[in-house]
Design a protein around this motif. Structure first.
Motif, PDB file in Angstrom:
ATOM      1  N   LYS A   1      24.678 103.903 -13.404  1.00 52.81           N
ATOM      2  CA  LYS A   1      23.416 103.440 -14.138  1.00 52.81           C
ATOM      3  C   LYS A   1      22.558 103.765 -12.469  1.00 52.81           C
ATOM      4  O   LYS A   1      22.186 104.738 -12.899  1.00 52.81           O
TER       5      LYS A   1
ATOM      6  N   ASN B   1      20.397  90.065 -10.938  1.00 53.87           N
ATOM      7  CA  ASN B   1      19.835  89.024 -12.108  1.00 53.87           C
ATOM      8  C   ASN B   1      21.174  88.117 -11.388  1.00 53.87           C
ATOM      9  O   ASN B   1      22.513  88.150 -11.915  1.00 53.87           O
TER      10      ASN B   1
ATOM     11  N   ASP C   1      20.458  84.824 -13.316  1.00 55.25           N
ATOM     12  CA  ASP C   1      19.355  83.977 -14.127  1.00 55.25           C
ATOM     13  C   ASP C   1      20.786  83.566 -15.460  1.00 55.25           C
ATOM     14  O   ASP C   1      20.606  82.697 -16.246  1.00 55.25           O
TER      15      ASP C   1
ATOM     16  N   SER D   1      22.294  82.994 -18.104  1.00 54.50           N
ATOM     17  CA  SER D   1      21.633  82.138 -19.206  1.00 54.50           C
ATOM     18  C   SER D   1      22.349  82.172 -20.720  1.00 54.50           C
ATOM     19  O   SER D   1      22.225  81.301 -21.021  1.00 54.50           O
TER      20      SER D   1
ATOM     21  N   TYR E   1      15.966  82.365 -21.196  1.00 51.52           N
ATOM     22  CA  TYR E   1      17.035  82.491 -21.152  1.00 51.52           C
ATOM     23  C   TYR E   1      16.431  84.037 -21.301  1.00 51.52           C
ATOM     24  O   TYR E   1      17.693  85.133 -20.887  1.00 51.52           O
TER      25      TYR E   1
ATOM     26  N   GLU F   1      17.062  88.967 -19.716  1.00 55.61           N
ATOM     27  CA  GLU F   1      16.852  90.728 -19.671  1.00 55.61           C
ATOM     28  C   GLU F   1      16.382  91.126 -19.201  1.00 55.61           C
ATOM     29  O   GLU F   1      15.543  91.205 -18.024  1.00 55.61           O
ATOM     30  N   GLU F   2      17.196  92.567 -18.318  1.00 54.23           N
ATOM     31  CA  GLU F   2      16.476  93.452 -17.618  1.00 54.23           C
ATOM     32  C   GLU F   2      15.462  94.130 -17.326  1.00 54.23           C
ATOM     33  O   GLU F   2      14.431  93.944 -16.746  1.00 54.23           O
TER      34      GLU F   2
ATOM     35  N   ASN G   1      21.771  94.833 -11.308  1.00 54.69           N
ATOM     36  CA  ASN G   1      22.888  94.318 -11.445  1.00 54.69           C
ATOM     37  C   ASN G   1      23.213  93.086 -11.254  1.00 54.69           C
ATOM     38  O   ASN G   1      22.532  92.496 -10.699  1.00 54.69           O
ATOM     39  N   ASN G   2      24.104  92.743 -12.628  1.00 54.11           N
ATOM     40  CA  ASN G   2      24.504  91.381 -12.005  1.00 54.11           C
ATOM     41  C   ASN G   2      24.796  91.384 -10.840  1.00 54.11           C
ATOM     42  O   ASN G   2      26.097  92.142 -10.687  1.00 54.11           O
TER      43      ASN G   2
ATOM     44  N   THR H   1      29.088  92.305 -10.981  1.00 52.40           N
ATOM     45  CA  THR H   1      29.085  93.154 -10.831  1.00 52.40           C
ATOM     46  C   THR H   1      29.150  93.867  -9.545  1.00 52.40           C
ATOM     47  O   THR H   1      29.861  94.233  -8.799  1.00 52.40           O
TER      48      THR H   1
ATOM     49  N   GLY I   1      18.395  93.035 -26.698  1.00 53.67           N
ATOM     50  CA  GLY I   1      19.573  92.689 -27.351  1.00 53.67           C
ATOM     51  C   GLY I   1      18.994  91.243 -27.853  1.00 53.67           C
ATOM     52  O   GLY I   1      19.836  91.353 -27.904  1.00 53.67           O
TER      53      GLY I   1
HETATM   54  C1  LIG Z   1      18.704  88.167 -23.704  1.00 53.84           C
HETATM   55  C2  LIG Z   1      19.386  88.465 -22.663  1.00 53.84           C
HETATM   56  C3  LIG Z   1      19.709  87.758 -22.255  1.00 53.84           C
HETATM   57  C4  LIG Z   1      20.891  88.472 -21.429  1.00 53.84           C
HETATM   58  N1  LIG Z   1      20.987  87.676 -19.763  1.00 53.84           N
HETATM   59  C5  LIG Z   1      21.612  88.328 -19.419  1.00 53.84           C
HETATM   60  C6  LIG Z   1      21.831  87.473 -17.913  1.00 53.84           C
HETATM   61  O1  LIG Z   1      21.177  86.084 -17.049  1.00 53.84           O
HETATM   62  N2  LIG Z   1      22.599  87.801 -16.747  1.00 53.84           N
HETATM   63  C7  LIG Z   1      23.176  89.553 -16.548  1.00 53.84           C
HETATM   64  O2  LIG Z   1      23.679  89.861 -15.867  1.00 53.84           O
HETATM   65  N3  LIG Z   1      22.360  90.209 -17.639  1.00 53.84           N
HETATM   66  C8  LIG Z   1      21.795  89.710 -18.753  1.00 53.84           C
HETATM   67  N4  LIG Z   1      21.538  90.353 -19.672  1.00 53.84           N
HETATM   68  C9  LIG Z   1      22.176  91.832 -19.895  1.00 53.84           C
HETATM   69  C10 LIG Z   1      20.864  92.659 -18.429  1.00 53.84           C
HETATM   70  O3  LIG Z   1      19.728  93.136 -19.496  1.00 53.84           O
HETATM   71  C11 LIG Z   1      21.631  94.182 -18.181  1.00 53.84           C
HETATM   72  O4  LIG Z   1      21.846  94.548 -19.416  1.00 53.84           O
HETATM   73  C12 LIG Z   1      22.440  93.603 -17.441  1.00 53.84           C
HETATM   74  O5  LIG Z   1      22.052  92.462 -16.313  1.00 53.84           O
HETATM   75  C13 LIG Z   1      23.049  94.405 -15.776  1.00 53.84           C
HETATM   76  O6  LIG Z   1      23.632  93.926 -15.491  1.00 53.84           O
HETATM   77  P1  LIG Z   1      25.225  94.835 -14.974  1.00 53.84           P
HETATM   78  O7  LIG Z   1      25.006  96.453 -15.425  1.00 53.84           O
HETATM   79  O8  LIG Z   1      25.619  94.176 -13.981  1.00 53.84           O
HETATM   80  O9  LIG Z   1      25.670  94.193 -16.019  1.00 53.84           O
HETATM   81  C14 LIG Z   1      20.900  90.019 -20.763  1.00 53.84           C
HETATM   82  C15 LIG Z   1      20.945  90.797 -21.553  1.00 53.84           C
HETATM   83  C16 LIG Z   1      19.961  90.638 -22.636  1.00 53.84           C
HETATM   84  C17 LIG Z   1      19.461  91.264 -24.048  1.00 53.84           C
END
Ligand SMILES: Cc1cc2nc3c(=O)[nH]c(=O)nc-3n(C[C@H](O)[C@H](O)[C@H](O)COP(=O)(O)O)c2cc1C
Ligand code: SF4
Ligand code: SF4
Ligand code: SF4
Ligand code: FES
Lengths: 547, 444
Positions: free
Chosen positions: B65, B82, B84, B86, B170, B174-175, B209-210, B213, B403
């Motif tokens: 990424k 990220n 969030d 949820s 929620y 989503e990013e 990024n989460n 991560t 997603g």
């Molecule tokens: C509906 C939905 C909710 C999401 N909620 C979160 C969330 O709360 N925290 C999170 O890290 N990623 C969440 N994601 C995934 C993020 O879109 C994204 O893929 C992620 O933050 C990328 O970080 P990473 O590559 O470190 O996992 C969610 C995705 C979707 C589709």
């Protein structure tokens, strides 16, 4: 040339052209149904009505299709792309989307203004499944008549395409409309107490693909299938928006913008949209009249026109005095040309002036920011110049008189007794001459006034000729940028009133019927800068003059 | 297998786990020093080589990424963290933020160096008040001691970290919804392309990024690529697309277990081991009927699938959407899958942002069909109707923008295929979960 294939039809497009799958398909008359996408708004690709399959044609002729459905509106076409919009997979997706959109829809077509021109009806008929499998109660949402002074929202008909929201954010910039709530409970709404009353607001009604946003002015007035449409141009300012005039039984019911990339784009303003009510005003001039010895008598056209001609011919013979004409910026080119050339044929001493060009404030540009300041890039301008054909009439005047002088000059000379006859043409529904100005006509023997509404001039007319409004005439008008467009007769004039072109054609003693196309050819041959008019028919978008 | 010692959670039980002093006493911020002495490209390369996959749900390679960022970009480039969290059943980010905030901040600083960003935003779930207070204090400490701000640790590197409390939905996780929300708008996910790495926050290149991560990044720099790859599951040689599931992972165990908890284990532990060894077994001496492998949007494992390894590939092989957030929710055999599924659907219907027709209408309709079934008014054809709705909103790829719809469809698909008999029996027998008394109450 880059090539794409839509359901096996081949389409070529320009190397620098950026078009999406929906647009590519349109070129071969394949409809990819769509709701949220609109060429003048940003792409959100949320309604998912336009899902298609795409693939790529390989050099060996084989095609590799992507496994996933993609929104055609969001996807620019590239060379060798294969677009399939009629596969079983696509049809199933279209059926699913339409079933979803109709789940909570009240199906109240019989009482809905949009019926007959509704994309929910049309697409359901063409791509839908025919019945709903909903066994639950429909969600009910309250109607909102407070959305705007001119706009009402039938909330449960809304399909949440957000076109209206994007319009107020991206084109008017005023951002009154928004989505409130989430998921299936979301609704279009305004901030409390801040209705959608901007000067472009009416466009959201046209943009709404369904019967959710309706015009209060038009609501329940007509079923749309009774309406007959004529293409025209809005006369309310020099932007010259291309429009459609919708009428039934000689009554106009609404004006709608007609997309024109050479003119205004896709929209029109509310001043223009709702500014036609004078067409059906009770005070319209409806009978030709002649003043004789202080008495006003109604005349038939075949009596009054010879009388006018006689008076003008006599004036033309006057050795001391001349003839003057005031050409209005509300006239068409044809009318101005007919009148000017006719008068020129009567006398070598003809003076011309341009009627008042009403201006209000400054050009009003959109989008605006939160402080009401215009922002770049400008997407719509309501012009300060509140008449349709100033540039065109100026062109005619320059040809016949060499220069353009204001009406005041001619009236001044009329007051000092310079003229045996003055021919004044009005047309501006807001009025164009004051009492004081009209008093200058006292010294003129023959005053011919051709207009649609009474004015201080008509009160002093020797001959009063009731003309036609823009919706009653055929002809050409030229907007601020030199774009010449045709207006067309949509309705008959009230009473004995007659389109000005016909009046002048007959007055000039031309043979046959008033024929704008032949006059355009004539003007194209003779008038500097009017060359492009030679083609006669100006087409959907009009032609740009070299002025 | 050598015994595994927690790394990410190593410090959480220490009395002074949240303070800068405590963190530094345990060797904290040494990884940052090390990273700042390396070139950005070398840090990126280490993370890429480690095979670190995102912990936020999608499992996308973090290094890959980052490499999508435009080269030689003049900036600004942003990092959006990220936080969030949820996804129902998920609470690992929260523990990391509440108990060891500096581990996260160090990961953020290293990542910003690697992606040439000088501004990071932590998008924190609004409801996480304690996380907010702890992180806020930790950030202040860092600014006060030269770990954040201008000229970090005397290296000339500048970094500002902003803590932003989320908008309480929620979809804000989503990013691209997160990015919209950070910009002050409704969290309506954006259409892609452009991906955030090209055009993200304020239309600038952005990496999202989460929390977990980023915490892993700290340890990869400190302990090396080899260490990270010694943990977890290597790629399946028969699956070309499998890039392996390396590193430690926080598993959240909740639902009908004796001891709900969050444990750190090598990726690839089975659901059964998590429940029996770490969750203290299914409660009340009952059996598990179904297990959510990684947040409800991943679907369900049935009782016969509990030996599925919970690495990035395992749940997919068992017909689930993926590993998701590795939040394991146990459903015992006294619970009706009709009710469970209703609950999942209700959540998704409530959280659908409402942009895409299939998601907006599909989530709500499936909820209402299930509600009708729970009122004893089900019809056998409802099962196939529900499956069709799930297909068109999420299983068939490409029907929606983000997603969430897939995550709404998967529980429906898994429940109705893996537990179809139970649904049929429920409908045939005219069962109802909503008792008339409830109906009366609801009517008031
Ligand atoms: C509906 C939905 C909710 C999401 N909620 C979160 C969330 O709360 N925290 C999170 O890290 N990623 C969440 N994601 C995934 C993020 O879109 C994204 O893929 C992620 O933050 C990328 O970080 P990473 O590559 O470190 O996992 C969610 C995705 C979707 C589709
Ligand atoms: S009111 Fe009309 S234009 Fe606005 S979102 Fe609804 S359907 Fe679309
Ligand atoms: S901008 Fe001018 S031409 Fe266009 S609709 Fe308004 S008044 Fe008519
Ligand atoms: S899939 Fe659902 S949540 Fe995601 S953007 Fe579309 S409507 Fe919103
Ligand atoms: S028109 Fe393409 S998604 Fe709406």
């Amino acid at each position: 040339m880059p090539t794409v294939y839509v359901n096996d039809q081949q389409i070529e497009f320009g190397v620098d052209e950026r078009i999406n799958c929906v647009q590519a398909a349109q070129r071969v008359d394949v409809e990819i149904p769509h709701y949220c996408w609109h060429p003048a708004l940003s792409v959100v690709a949320s309604c998912r009505m336009c899902l298609v399959e795409v693939g790529q044609k390989k050099p060996d002729g084989s095609v590799a299709m992507q496994p996933k459905l993609i929104p055609g509106c969001q996807t620019p076409v590239t060379d060798g792309m294969v677009i399939v919009s009629d596969s079983d997979k696509v049809k199933a997706a279209q059926q699913a989307t339409l079933e979803y959109l109709l789940l909570n829809h009240p199906l109240d077509c019989p009482t809905c203004d949009q019926a007959g021109e509704c994309y929910l009806q049309d697409y359901s008929y063409r791509y839908g499944r025919g019945y709903s499998r909903l066994a639950e109660n429909k969600l009910l949402k309250p109607d909102k008549d407070y959305i705007g002074e001119q706009i009402t929202l039938f909330t449960d008909r809304c399909i949440m395409c957000t076109r209206c929201v994007r319009f107020t954010r991206e084109v008017s910039g005023t951002a009154e409309l928004q989505v409130v709530g989430r998921g299936a409970r979301e609704e279009i709404d305004i901030f409390p107490g801040q209705p959608c009353d901007n000067k472009l607001a009416g466009n959201v009604v046209d943009l709404c693909p369904v019967g959710a946003l309706c015009s209060k002015d038009f609501l329940y007035k007509q079923r749309v299938w009774w309406l007959k449409t004529e293409t025209s141009v809005c006369p309310n300012c020099s932007t010259g928006c291309s429009i459609n005039v919708d009428q039934n039984d000689d009554r106009v019911y609404r004006l709608r913008p007609r997309g024109n990339p050479l003119a205004q784009g896709h929209f029109m303003c509310d001043e223009g949209r709702f500014g036609w009510k004078y067409l059906h005003s009770d005070s319209r001039l409806t009978t030709p009249e002649q003043r004789q010895g202080g008495k006003v008598v109604s005349r038939d056209w075949d009596v009054i026109l010879p009388a006018v001609r006689e008076a003008l011919v006599a004036a033309g013979r006057d050795k001391k005095k001349g003839i003057a004409a005031v050409l209005s910026p509300w006239m068409t080119l044809e009318e101005a040309y007919l009148l000017a050339s006719y008068l020129k044929s009567l006398s070598s001493n003809v003076s011309f002036a341009l009627g008042p060009v009403r201006t209000v404030g400054e050009d009003d540009k959109y989008p605006k920011d939160v402080y009401g300041r215009p922002m770049e890039p400008v997407k719509f301008t309501i012009r300060a110049e509140k008449c349709p054909n100033c540039r065109g009439i100026e062109g005619v005047l320059r040809h016949f008189a060499g220069s353009v002088v204001p009406m005041g000059d001619v009236l001044g000379r009329a007051a000092s007794g310079d003229f045996a006859a003055v021919y004044l043409v009005g047309g501006d529904p807001e009025g164009w001459i004051t009492d004081a100005q009209a008093a200058a006509l006292e010294k003129v023997d023959t005053v011919v006034v051709q207009d649609i509404l009474p004015s201080p001039a008509s009160a002093r007319a020797t001959f009063l000729l009731p003309g036609g409004s823009f919706a009653e005439r055929d002809g050409t008008i030229v907007n601020h940028a030199g774009l010449a467009q045709e207006i067309h007769r949509a309705i008959r004039s009230p009473g004995e009133a007659k389109p000005d072109g016909r009046i002048l054609w007959d007055l000039a003693g031309r043979r046959g019927l008033f024929n704008p196309a032949s006059l355009r050819k004539e003007m194209g041959e003779t008038i500097q800068g009017f060359g492009p008019l030679r083609i006669g028919k100006l087409g959907e978008y009009g032609v740009r003059l070299e002025m | 297998m050598p015994e595994f010692h927690p790394v990410l959670l190593a410090r959480i039980d220490k009395p002074d786990s949240t303070s800068l002093a405590g963190y530094q006493a345990d060797g904290g911020y040494a990884a940052l020093k090390k990273a700042l002495a390396m070139s950005a490209d070398d840090v990126q390369k280490m993370v890429k080589d480690s095979g670190l996959r995102g912990r936020g749900g999608a499992g996308f390679s973090a290094g890959a990424k980052w490499s999508f960022l435009p080269k030689n970009h003049l900036g600004p480039i942003y990092l959006a963290v990220n936080a969030d969290e949820s996804e129902p059943g998920t609470f690992n980010n929260r523990i990391l933020m509440e108990e060891d905030p500096h581990q996260l901040l160090e990961g953020i600083a290293i990542t910003c160096h690697a992606i040439r960003s000088h501004t990071a935003y932590i998008y924190l779930r609004y409801e996480y008040g304690r996380s907010y207070r702890v992180l806020d204090a930790a950030i202040r400490e860092c600014y006060a001691s030269g770990i954040l701000g201008k000229n970090i640790l005397g290296t000339g590197f500048n970094l500002d970290v902003y803590l932003h409390r989320g908008a309480g939905a929620y979809i804000c996780g989503e990013e691209t919804g997160l990015i919209e929300s950070l910009e002050g708008k409704r969290a309506w996910p954006r259409i892609k392309p452009p991906y955030p790495a090209i055009e993200g926050l304020f239309r600038r290149p952005t990496i999202v990024n989460n929390v977990e991560t980023l915490c892993c990044v700290t340890h990869i720099i400190q302990r090396g690529v080899e260490w990270f790859k010694s943990i977890g599951v290597p790629p399946d040689p028969n699956n070309k697309r499998d890039v392996g599931s390396y590193g430690p992972k926080l598993y959240c165990i909740s639902g009908h277990v004796n001891k709900p908890c969050c444990v750190e284990l090598p990726l690839g532990v089975t659901a059964r081991e998590l429940i029996d060894t770490h969750g203290g077994g299914v409660w009340k001496g009952r059996k598990a009927k179904a297990v959510v492998p990684g947040g409800i949007s991943m679907g369900f494992l049935s009782a016969s699938e509990l030996d599925t390894p919970l690495d990035f590939e395992g749940p997919g092989r068992a017909g689930c959407l993926g590993l998701g957030t590795a939040a394991v929710v146990v459903i015992d055999d006294h619970t009706s899958m009709v009710d469970v599924l209703y609950n999942c659907c209700r959540f998704m219907a409530h959280e659908s942002c409402g942009q895409c027709t299939p998601c907006r209408e599909g989530t709500d309709w499936s909820t209402r069909i299930l509600d009708r079934i729970r009122h004893g008014k089900g019809r056998l054809e409802d099962i196939d109707l529900l499956l069709e709705v799930a297909n068109s909103m999420g299983i068939i790829p490409g029907t929606t923008i983000c997603g969430l719809a897939d995550g709404a469809a998967w529980p429906v698909k898994n429940a109705l295929t893996k537990f179809r008999g139970e649904f049929e029996e429920y409908i045939r027998a005219g069962r109802r979960s909503v008792k008339p008394a409830d109906e009366l109450m609801a009517a008031h």
